[in-house]
Design an enzyme around this catalytic site. Structure first.
Site, mmCIF file in Angstrom:
data_model
loop_
_atom_site.group_PDB
_atom_site.id
_atom_site.type_symbol
_atom_site.label_atom_id
_atom_site.label_comp_id
_atom_site.label_asym_id
_atom_site.label_seq_id
_atom_site.Cartn_x
_atom_site.Cartn_y
_atom_site.Cartn_z
ATOM 1 N N GLU A 1 39.938 -34.397 50.076
ATOM 2 C CA GLU A 1 38.629 -34.149 49.461
ATOM 3 C C GLU A 1 38.435 -35.267 48.458
ATOM 4 O O GLU A 1 39.100 -35.319 47.430
ATOM 5 C CB GLU A 1 38.606 -32.765 48.810
ATOM 6 C CG GLU A 1 37.200 -32.250 48.540
ATOM 7 C CD GLU A 1 36.670 -32.693 47.188
ATOM 8 O OE1 GLU A 1 35.841 -33.632 47.167
ATOM 9 O OE2 GLU A 1 37.068 -32.114 46.175
ATOM 10 N N GLU B 1 30.285 -44.208 42.817
ATOM 11 C CA GLU B 1 30.554 -42.962 42.098
ATOM 12 C C GLU B 1 30.976 -43.302 40.671
ATOM 13 O O GLU B 1 32.069 -43.819 40.448
ATOM 14 C CB GLU B 1 31.650 -42.160 42.801
ATOM 15 C CG GLU B 1 31.906 -40.816 42.143
ATOM 16 C CD GLU B 1 33.041 -40.036 42.803
ATOM 17 O OE1 GLU B 1 32.939 -38.805 42.889
ATOM 18 O OE2 GLU B 1 34.025 -40.670 43.217
#
Length: 493
Positions: free
Chosen positions: A261, A397
Site C-alpha cells: 500500500e 505526493e
C-alpha cells in the site's frame, strides 16, 4: 500505576525502548540505538534499538518454534487471545494516545478520537472475522466435489509507516495473526513508541511467545533483513512508492506474496450541484487531518467553475480557523509534522509551487511554536491556486498540509485531470446527481472512491490502490485470503 508509566508519566527522562522477541523485551544484539525525537519540541526523548539481521534471525527462530502450536491451536483460541489484546488497547487508550501524539506530532485529541480506537477495532475485527472465514466448494455434477482448504502461510513480515503508527501497525498484524501466522513486524523508526507499548499489552494479554515479534530499527538494516529472509513467506508493507519498488525487487524473485500500500495524490472533485457546506467542511478535513500526512488525503481539489469562487472563499475562511500548535492542547487542529527532514521537504515543495506560478492563498510558511514547542516542526495549512495539471506540485505526493485548488468545466475534463497522475489510491466526489456519482466513480483511477464523505471506512471492504499506489488489497476477507494459502481438494464420487 499504569503499565506504561515510565514512558508516559516521566517523559523528561530519556528512555531506551526494546525489541519484543520470543515474548520478552530485549535489547538489540549489537547494543546500538537511534535517537527518537518529539516533533512538537524538536528534542530527543527516547532511544530505540538499531536492530539488524541478527535480531531478525532471533525473531525468525522464535516464530518458527511458535508456528506449529499457533497455526493448529484453532481459530477460537486465537480469537480469545486477540480479544484480550483489543481490550488492553481500550484499557490504555489515554496513555497510547498521549504516546502517539508525542511520537508523531499529531494532536492528542485526534489520536484519542481516531488512531487508538481504530487500533482496537482492527484487532477486534479480525479476531472475530476469522471465526466467520469460510472456504469454498465446487460441485461437479455426478462426478466429484471440490473444496478449498486455507492454511496460514507461516512466518510473515509486516512493515508499517509513521503517519498512523498504531492504527496501521495493527491493521497489518491483526489479519496475519488471526489467520494463524507468526509475525515479524517492524514499525517505523520515526514513530516506534506505541508499537513498543503494544508489545507490553501483548505480554499482559498472554500472547504465546514467538507469535508476534517486534523488531525496531532502520529500513536498510532491520527492514531489509525481514524482506530478504528466506523464511518470511509474505511481506505486507505500507509506505512510500520508492521503498515499495525496492521491496518488490527483493521479494518478487524469492516468490514471496506481496501486499504493497503505497503513495497517493488523491483528487477531491466538487461539482456545482454539491452541498457546499458539506463539501467545504469535508474537504478541510480531507486536506489537513493529521497535518496532511495521510495517504488518503485529498491534495488536489477540483471545483466546477460555477462554484469555484464560492467554494474557494468559504474553504479559505474555514482553513483560517484551524489552530496550529501544541498537540497537547485540546483546541489544536494541526500539530507538528513528523520530523525535521519532512518539515524541510514540505517547505521546499511550497517554494517549488511558487516557482511554478502558484499563488499562495493561505499559509505557505513555517509556524513558530510557543513555550515547549518553540523548536517544533509546525507548518501552516497551505492553499495554492493557479497551477498547471502537469506541474510537480500537482503530480508529486507532498504528504503535508498543502493542497491545490483547480477549476474545471465538464465531467469529462475533470476525469482526465483526476486520472492524470501515476497514482491511483483514492478519490472523493461531491455531487447530488446519483447517476453522475456512479458514472464518475466507475471511471476514476482509484481503488477507493468516497461520495459526499471522506475516510468513512467499513473494515469489511477491500482497501488498496492501482498504478503506483500499490499491489493487492487489505481489509476484510481480502486480508485473510492474503495471509493464507489455498489448497483445492477434489474427491471423485
Amino acid at each position: 500505576m499504569s503499565l506504561f508509566s515510565p514512558y508516559i508519566c516521566s517523559m523528561q527522562v530519556e528512555q531506551s525502548l526494546k525489541n519484543y522477541i520470543n515474548g520478552e523485551l530485549v535489547e538489540p544484539l549489537n547494543g546500538q540505538y537511534i535517537d527518537n525525537v518529539e516533533p512538537a519540541t524538536g528534542k530527543v526523548y527516547a532511544h530505540i534499538p538499531s536492530s539488524d539481521a541478527k535480531d531478525v534471525e532471533s525473531a525468525v527462530q522464535a516464530a518458527e518454534q511458535a508456528f506449529p502450536l499457533w497455526s493448529n491451536v484453532g481459530v477460537k483460541a486465537r480469537s480469545e487471545v486477540m480479544l484480550k489484546i483489543a481490550a488492553g488497547i481500550k484499557k490504555y487508550q489515554r496513555e497510547l494516545a498521549a504516546a502517539e501524539s508525542m511520537d508523531n506530532g499529531k494532536p492528542v485529541a485526534l489520536a484519542e478520537l481516531i488512531d487508538i480506537p481504530r487500533a482496537h477495532d482492527n484487532i477486534h475485527f479480525f479476531a472475530t472475522a476469522a471465526e466467520h472465514f469460510a472456504s469454498e466448494s465446487h460441485h461437479m455434477e455426478n462426478l466429484a466435489i471440490n473444496y478449498t482448504l486455507r492454511r496460514p502461510i507461516g512466518i510473515v513480515g509486516c512493515i508499517s509507516p509513521w503517519n498512523l503508527p498504531l492504527y496501521l501497525f495493527t491493521w497489518k498484524i491483526a489479519p496475519a495473526l488471526a489467520a494463524g501466522n507468526c509475525v515479524i513486524a517492524k514499525p517505523s523508526e520515526v514513530t516506534p513508541l506505541t508499537a513498543y507499548l503494544f508489545s507490553k499489552i501483548c505480554i499482559e494479554a498472554g500472547l504465546p511467545k514467538g507469535v508476534l515479534n517486534i523488531v525496531h530499527g532502520l529500513g536498510p538494516s532491520a527492514g531489509q533483513a525481514i524482506v530478504e529472509h528466506e523464511k518470511t513467506k509474505a511481506i505486507s508493507f505500507t509506505g512510500g512508492t520508492k521503498t515499495g519498488e525496492h521491496i518488490a525487487r527483493t521479494a518478487s524473485p524469492m516468490f514471496k506474496k506481496l501486499s504493497l500500500e503505497l503513495g497517493g495524490k488523491n483528487p477531491n472533485i466538487i461539482f456545482d450541484d454539491a452541498d457546499l457546506a458539506n463539501a467545504v467542511a469535508t474537504s478541510v478535513k480531507a486536506s489537513f487531518s493529521n497535518q496532511g500526512q495521510i495517504c488518503l488525503c485529498g491534495s488536489r481539489i477540483y471545483i466546477q467553475e460555477k462554484l469555484y469562487h464560492k467554494f474557494r472563499d468559504k474553504f479559505i475562511a474555514a482553513v483560517a480557523k484551524l489552530k496550529v500548535g501544541d498537540p497537547k492542547e485540546n483546541d489544536t487542529n494541526i500539530g507538528a509534522v513528523v520530523s525535521k527532514e519532512h518539515f524541510q521537504k514540505v517547505l521546499n515543495h511550497i517554494e517549488i509551487a511558487k516557482d511554478e506560478g502558484g499563488q499562495v492563498l493561505f499559509g505557505g510558511q513555517a509556524v513558530k511554536g510557543e513555550g515547549r514547542c518553540k523548536d517544533g516542526y509546525f507548518i501552516a495549512p497551505t492553499v495554492i491556486e493557479g497551477l498547471q495539471p502537469n506541474c510537480v506540485t500537482n503530480q508529486d505526493e507532498i504528504f503535508g498540509p498543502v493542497v491545490t485548488l483547480n477549476k474545471f468545466k465538464t465531467e469529462e475534463e475533470v476525469l482526465a485531470l483526476a486520472n492524470n497522475t501515476k497514482y491511483g489510491l483514492s478519490a472523493t466526489i461531491f455531487t447530488n446527481d446519483l447517476k453522475r456519482a456512479h458514472r464518475v466513480a466507475e471511471n476514476i483511477d482509484a481503488g477507493i472512491v468516497w461520495v459526499n464523505t471522506w475516510l468513512l471506512r467499513d473494515l469489511r471492504t477491500p482497501f488498496g490502490g492501482i498504478k503506483n499506489s500499490g499491489v493487492g488489497r487489505e481489509g476484510g476477507f481480502e486480508a485473510l485470503r492474503f495471509f493464507t494459502e489455498p489448497k483445492n481438494v477434489c474427491i471423485k464420487y
